[in-house]
Enzyme design. Structure first.
Site, PDB file in Angstrom:
ATOM      1  N   GLU A 170       0.819  -1.214   0.000  1.00  0.00           N
ATOM      2  CA  GLU A 170       0.000   0.000   0.000  1.00  0.00           C
ATOM      3  C   GLU A 170       0.855   1.267   0.000  1.00  0.00           C
ATOM      4  OE1 GLU A 170      -4.059  -1.684   2.011  1.00  0.00           O
ATOM      5  OE2 GLU A 170      -2.777  -0.528   3.321  1.00  0.00           O
ATOM      6  N   GLU A 361      -5.618  -8.232  -1.368  1.00  0.00           N
ATOM      7  CA  GLU A 361      -6.311  -8.090  -0.089  1.00  0.00           C
ATOM      8  C   GLU A 361      -7.763  -7.745  -0.354  1.00  0.00           C
ATOM      9  OE1 GLU A 361      -4.813  -5.493   2.970  1.00  0.00           O
ATOM     10  OE2 GLU A 361      -2.739  -5.965   2.443  1.00  0.00           O
TER      11      GLU A 361
END
Ligand code: BGP
Length: 468
Positions: A170, A361
């Site tokens: 991320e 995810e």
């Protein structure tokens, strides 16, 4: 449901949220060891006993049993991260820690035993603490050299075992959470925009360098970037709201643009100009960024948000802000549930970058209740989780039908783990329940939830069972 034949079904975790053993076998401290409350409050001086991550779910010692359970579900891929501080305890050490290297050899061998491909995040919110404290993390250009050394070490060591790598988890969250994402010790309120964007530049150069080195060292390697995917909708059709959406999206997409196109986008140059930011390039940076773009784009997807030029209610959510969408239901933790948002963001990413996508995810953090299974064991009736995952996978199938190449799908927290944002155990995502509680009590025993068998069937039928 037309999922490709070699679709990589599996699950994902990160070292700091599952392993525990925070100081075992030569591991140095990392930033998570002093973040007992996730991103809710600032760091502590030292590791404190209330920090659940110090023991997490004891995956460090129990990985064999856990990988066996993943294999029973039929996983084709298992995503985890390497804890940088197991390999280089301080981050700037001259030599790597052999015990740390051996641990991941054992873990990857265990995966291979069952035909499970490891998908490895090189840096997942777990910068060695010494690099944060002494160098102020990625603000300092020296981090590129330390990361390069770490990357060369793990690529050489695992080149025959790991073909799928992600450079930074991320990476676009660094704008919101400089310590978590960039190991930057200066508190956000005191951090200058100059330092923040210089840190981004260093991470982006390091990421491109890792892609270059990986392609040189590992045959058939696939190296991806990893971003938070958050579709943003205008709260109203007012052009001002739409412009606001565009501007927020620019900050989110900047990192993917850099990884896929290798040059600073015009909107970012404008922002730098108007805010007195001057990114310092070292000789070679431009070439590295330009010539070593990623093989694929991976991302986490949990929610969408709205944006408005003014007004709106601040939305819940882990890292990225935004205002609430009145049309969506929320999870127990206030995260908007929006399966169609997944199809929307996949189309956007592919239209924009033309790279294969990998959903690494996705999942529902919920409070689970352990009950007797009627056969002398225990289980959780997590129909809410099954419904959530099913609704999202149906949208993945839609995106594939839209013509998007999708490499795979790994649910977040395939086994219950410590939450990243709140550092709780009670925010559970897994197919496997772990007996550990927010107060640190529990036996660490594992129990299969109802979703365990559901996901097993989804994988066994390559998604056909989703039609049911
Ligand atoms: C992502 C992180 C993960 C993970 C997940 C769920 O942003 O990459 O590490 O934990 O969010 O978030 P949380 O654990 O806060 O529910």
């Amino acid at each position: 449901m037309a999922f490709p034949k070699n679709f990589l079904w599996g699950g994902a975790v990160a070292a700091n949220q599952v392993e525990g053993a925070y100081n075992a076998d030569g591991k140095g401290l990392d930033i998570q060891d002093i973040m007992p409350k996730g991103v809710q409050t600032g760091p502590t001086e030292e590791p404190t006993p209330d920090n659940l991550k110090l023991q997490a779910i004891d995956f460090y010692h129990r990985y064999k049993d856990d990988v066996k359970l993943f294999a029973e579900m039929g996983f084709k891929v298992f995503r985890t991260s390497i804890a940088w501080s197991r390999i280089f305890p301080n981050g700037d050490d001259a030599e790597p820690n052999e015990q740390g290297l051996q641990y991941y050899d054992n873990l990857f061998d265990e995966c291979k035993k069952y035909g499970i491909e490891p998908l490895v995040t090189i840096s997942h919110y777990e910068t060695p603490l010494h690099l944060a404290k002494k160098y102020n993390g990625w603000v300092n250009r020296d981090l590129i050299g330390f990361y390069e050394k770490y990357v060369r070490t793990i690529f050489n060591r695992y080149k025959d075992k790991v073909k799928y790598w992600l450079t930074f988890n991320e990476i676009n969250s660094v704008l919101h959470h400089p310590l978590l994402s960039g190991g930057i010790f200066t508190p956000k309120e005191k951090l200058s925009l100059q330092d923040l964007y210089q840190a981004c530049h260093h991470e982006l150069v390091a990421s491109a360098l890792a892609t270059k080195i990986g392609h040189e060292i590992i045959p058939d390697v696939k190296i991806g970037c990893m971003v938070i995917a958050v579709p943003i909708y205008p709260l109203t059709p007012k052009p001002d709201d739409v412009i606001k959406v565009m501007q927020v999206e620019h900050f989110n997409d900047f990192f993917g643009d850099m990884h896929c196109r290798g040059v600073y986008p015009g909107y970012m140059k404008r922002y730098f100009r108007e805010n007195g930011i001057e990114i310092k390039f070292a000789p070679g940076d431009e070439e590295i960024l330009k010539n070593h773009t990623v093989d694929f784009v991976s991302f986490s997807y949990y929610m969408s948000v709205c944006e408005a030029a003014e007004g709106g209610t601040k939305g819940g959510g882990n890292l990225m802000g935004g205002v609430e969408n009145p049309h969506l239901k929320k999870s127990d933790w206030g995260w908007a549930i929006d399966p169609q948002g997944l199809r929307i963001i996949m189309n956007k990413f592919y239209d924009r970058w033309q790279k294969p996508l990998f959903i690494v995810e996705n999942g529902l953090g919920a409070k689970d209740v352990l009950i007797d299974d009627g056969k002398g064991g225990k289980t959780v009736n997590d129909d809410y989780r099954i419904n959530y995952l099913k609704d999202h996978l149906v949208q993945v199938a839609e995106a594939i039908a839209d013509g998007i190449p999708v490499m795979g799908y790994t649910t977040w927290g395939c086994i219950d783990c410590v939450s990243m944002s709140t550092a709780q155990m009670s925010k559970r995502y897994g197919f496997i329940y772990v007996d550990r509680n927010d107060d640190g009590s529990g036996t660490f025993a594992r129990y299969k939830k109802k979703s365990f068998d559901w996901y097993k069937e989804v994988i066994a039928t390559n998604g056909e069972s989703l039609k049911k």
